[in-house]
Each structure stands twice: as C-alpha cells, then as structure tokens.
Design a protein around this motif. Sequence first.
Motif, PDB file in Angstrom:
ATOM      1  N   PRO A  37       0.847  -1.193   0.000  1.00  0.00           N
ATOM      2  CA  PRO A  37       0.000   0.000   0.000  1.00  0.00           C
ATOM      3  C   PRO A  37       0.881   1.242   0.000  1.00  0.00           C
ATOM      4  N   LEU A  38       0.478   2.259  -0.730  1.00  0.00           N
ATOM      5  CA  LEU A  38       1.244   3.507  -0.796  1.00  0.00           C
ATOM      6  C   LEU A  38       0.414   4.615  -0.150  1.00  0.00           C
ATOM      7  N   LEU A  39       0.969   5.242   0.878  1.00  0.00           N
ATOM      8  CA  LEU A  39       0.267   6.270   1.630  1.00  0.00           C
ATOM      9  C   LEU A  39       0.994   7.603   1.513  1.00  0.00           C
ATOM     10  N   ILE A  40       0.217   8.664   1.509  1.00  0.00           N
ATOM     11  CA  ILE A  40       0.804   9.994   1.610  1.00  0.00           C
ATOM     12  C   ILE A  40       0.249  10.668   2.855  1.00  0.00           C
ATOM     13  N   GLN A  41       1.056  11.529   3.446  1.00  0.00           N
ATOM     14  CA  GLN A  41       0.651  12.261   4.645  1.00  0.00           C
ATOM     15  C   GLN A  41       0.909  13.744   4.426  1.00  0.00           C
ATOM     16  N   TYR A  42      -0.068  14.553   4.771  1.00  0.00           N
ATOM     17  CA  TYR A  42       0.050  15.991   4.569  1.00  0.00           C
ATOM     18  C   TYR A  42      -0.826  16.717   5.579  1.00  0.00           C
ATOM     19  N   PHE A  43      -0.598  18.014   5.714  1.00  0.00           N
ATOM     20  CA  PHE A  43      -1.375  18.819   6.651  1.00  0.00           C
ATOM     21  C   PHE A  43      -2.369  19.666   5.869  1.00  0.00           C
ATOM     22  N   ASP A  44      -3.649  19.499   6.209  1.00  0.00           N
ATOM     23  CA  ASP A  44      -4.718  20.249   5.549  1.00  0.00           C
ATOM     24  C   ASP A  44      -5.624  20.817   6.628  1.00  0.00           C
ATOM     25  N   TRP A  45      -5.486  22.092   6.902  1.00  0.00           N
ATOM     26  CA  TRP A  45      -6.268  22.704   7.975  1.00  0.00           C
ATOM     27  C   TRP A  45      -7.766  22.710   7.658  1.00  0.00           C
ATOM     28  N   LYS A  46      -8.120  22.673   6.370  1.00  0.00           N
ATOM     29  CA  LYS A  46      -9.534  22.662   6.001  1.00  0.00           C
ATOM     30  C   LYS A  46     -10.215  21.361   6.423  1.00  0.00           C
ATOM     31  N   SER A  47      -9.439  20.288   6.461  1.00  0.00           N
ATOM     32  CA  SER A  47     -10.002  18.974   6.795  1.00  0.00           C
ATOM     33  C   SER A  47      -9.717  18.563   8.236  1.00  0.00           C
ATOM     34  N   GLY A  48      -9.178  19.472   9.016  1.00  0.00           N
ATOM     35  CA  GLY A  48      -8.974  19.174  10.433  1.00  0.00           C
ATOM     36  C   GLY A  48      -7.559  18.889  10.846  1.00  0.00           C
ATOM     37  N   GLY A  49      -6.590  19.085   9.962  1.00  0.00           N
ATOM     38  CA  GLY A  49      -5.202  18.892  10.357  1.00  0.00           C
ATOM     39  C   GLY A  49      -4.491  17.821   9.559  1.00  0.00           C
ATOM     40  N   LEU A  50      -3.712  16.977  10.247  1.00  0.00           N
ATOM     41  CA  LEU A  50      -2.876  15.975   9.594  1.00  0.00           C
ATOM     42  C   LEU A  50      -3.733  14.903   8.921  1.00  0.00           C
ATOM     43  N   GLN A  51      -3.442  14.632   7.659  1.00  0.00           N
ATOM     44  CA  GLN A  51      -4.205  13.658   6.872  1.00  0.00           C
ATOM     45  C   GLN A  51      -3.287  12.535   6.392  1.00  0.00           C
ATOM     46  N   THR A  52      -3.752  11.302   6.510  1.00  0.00           N
ATOM     47  CA  THR A  52      -3.036  10.136   5.988  1.00  0.00           C
ATOM     48  C   THR A  52      -3.974   9.404   5.039  1.00  0.00           C
TER      49      THR A  52
END
Length: 260
Positions: free
Chosen positions: A145-160
Amino acid sequence: MNSRGSAGTHVSVAHRGALDLEHHLKTTKHQMGVRGVENSGSLSGYFIQPGSRIQSNVTAGEGTLAFHAVKHHFSYLSMDCTPGLMKQVYSDSEIARKMTCARTKTEAIVIAPHGVEMVMEAMRSISHCGVSTDASNHGSVKMFPLLIQYFDWKSGGLQTKVIDLQSLADETAAMIASYITGILEDKDILQKCVAFSGDNCNTNFGGLRRGDGNVFANLKRSVNPNLIGIGCPAHILNNCIQHGADRLSVGIDSNRVEDI
C-alpha cells in the motif's frame, strides 16, 4: 394431436386423450423437468436496471460490506463467501440476492478511483507531503500500500491517505523505489514529496552504514536530493535496547557461583 407439458415436452394425446397427459405427469422425466423449472430463475433476475432504486441500495450495501471488512481487518478472501452466505440467510431480500462483493470487487471499492480523485483534488492546495509504504504478505503475494501524509487545515489537520495498492514480485530496494516514484509521477505530486517514512529494515534505510542501494537513497536520487528519512520510533527504540544490551558487561560473583 399434441400437447406441450409444463416442462416444455411434447405429449401426444391422439390415442387416449386425457389419460395420455395423466400418464406423462407420473413419468420421472416430467417430474425432473418440473423441478428444474422451479429451481431455475429468470435471466433478468441476475441483472440490475441502471439508475433504479434497487441499484442504489445494492451499491450502498456492497460499499458497507467492504468498509466493514477493512474496519475489522478481515481478509479479502473472506469476502468470497460472505455475499453468498447473505443470499442464503436473507433469501427474501432482493438486495441480498443481487449483491456480488467478492474480494476483487472489495479491493476495487476500498481503493476507489473517486476516493483517490478527492485526495488529489485536496493536494492541489498542498505544497508538501510525505510518502510511506511497507510490504504486507498475503500468502505468496506481497502487497504494497502507498500512503501519503500531509497537513490540511480545512479537513482538520494531519491527513493520511491511501493512494495506491499493488503487488510486487519482490522486495528489492530498486523495485520499491521505482514503484513509489512511478505513482507519485502519475498523481503529479512527485515535486511535492519531501519525506519518506518506513520501518528501519536495511532495504529501506540501509542499516548502520546506510549506503546507496536502499529505498531511501534511490528516492533521494529520483525524487528529491533533500528528502527527509523518517524511521519507525518503535523500531529505533527496539534497536537501541538490543544493541545496548549486547554491549553491557555482565559481572559474575564467583562466591555466588560456588554456593550454587
């Protein structure tokens, strides 16, 4: 004079009339034919009319089953029999009868194109992300599985987010790095990748001496020369304890040994 039976057989009634029909009804051939007709469904019953209400309900049911399997960490193999079991248990439900959600379809639902498109749409306003992967063995198949992690304040913060899932022939560093690079290029986020995360095996980071044949070194050449390597904290702590314990000097009390 001929007459057609309920099972599609032509019966002659030219000699004894109704007696011919009565005799035919008692034959094994006729009784087997009747049972076959009763147990056979219409071909149209296997198809769903596009845009109908039943199609929406069946689609929702299949999506719920896929979510349930992933949430509770069920094997995809279990989905080969689950819909069939539901057909037997809920035989009076039209939705259950039309659900076909085996492992191949379940995988497609879990990594749905629409879900990946939503992640890529969110990534348009994100300038940096990290990527991670690890092998998961399912029998003789190695899944990555390939995952990316980023910070998106619109969606509530840290996203995986999972953006891809493939099986690779082996676990060589070159193949894993090529897989990661290819997917990042395909999703047009190669230039946004600033970090690689994985466990601390030699294939990913090269061990104590690092070297240039591991996944991290390959990604630094193909993705970003300033790529940040992020190891697993649990593995780092485990390695520290292991190597520290190997170097501890253990004293032996000779008097105590003699007492024993």
